[in-house]
Design a protein around this motif. Sequence first.
Motif, short mmCIF file in Angstrom:
data_model
loop_
_atom_site.label_atom_id
_atom_site.label_comp_id
_atom_site.label_asym_id
_atom_site.label_seq_id
_atom_site.Cartn_x
_atom_site.Cartn_y
_atom_site.Cartn_z
N ASP A 215 0.47 -0.93 -0.61
CA ASP A 215 0.05 0.11 0.03
C ASP A 215 1.02 1.28 0.41
OD1 ASP A 215 1.05 -0.36 3.23
OD2 ASP A 215 -1.06 0.31 3.80
N LYS B 263 -5.26 0.80 -9.66
CA LYS B 263 -5.94 -0.56 -9.73
C LYS B 263 -6.31 -1.17 -11.54
CE LYS B 263 -10.63 1.41 -7.61
NZ LYS B 263 -12.39 1.61 -8.07
N ALA C 113 -4.01 -1.85 -6.03
CA ALA C 113 -5.38 -2.06 -5.22
C ALA C 113 -6.07 -3.12 -6.69
CB ALA C 113 -6.65 -1.03 -4.85
#
Length: 240
Positions: free
Chosen positions: A130, A138, A179
């Motif tokens: 992260d 994404k 993500a």
Amino acid sequence: MKVLIVFAHNEEKSFNTAMKNLAVERLRSNGHEVIVSDLYAMKFKAVADGDDFLERANPEYLVYAMEQRLAYKNGTLAPDIMAELEKVKWADLIIFNFPIYWYSMPAIMKGWVDRVLVSGYCYGGMRFYDRGGLAGKKALVATSLGGQPHMFQKGSIHGELELMLKPILQGTLAYTGLAVLPPFVAFHVPYVSAEARARYLDDYTARLDALALAEALRFPSMDDFDEKLHPRAAMSAATG
């Protein structure tokens, strides 16, 4: 969104090509911007080597990730790498569209990963998961394979699909900060009927229409580890 589709299939009449064409059309009709890197059509260079750098910090001994880091900083990456990296920077979502080869991706796409997800921008130091360089973007894997669903479950002959894809989903995409959305997988594609393939494309359409609602898979957070990457929970338990 701005969507980059990194596409790897060597047959223009393939099911993967149909998936790619569907994604381009559907995403654009939904108001998204889309660009495609068709790696076979581009004859993309898959081999990571010293030719990827216009200048070398150490011409005598190649440490590829270190040369990447310095070349990115100095603007001396090979032009084809920089062109793809600019697409990565532009994109909000990257779709990796490919058939499964040997539990993984085709060599040409692995070469794209090796050469384009450069150290110094996409990862490096403590910049991963992260905190990776691609955090805020994404990724979606859209793939096909020859096996049937019952072959990719717990206790099955090949084991769980999530474990098979872990080097891609976690070790590549999540590692660089992306993500990662749940993958779209079309099973047994070379052997199913035209009607079954059409149903897969309908399912893929539904996935594309619901991208904004998709919840990302869970992977490690750097906040759960100390500066030496020991788990904080384990340390707390030991001292508690």
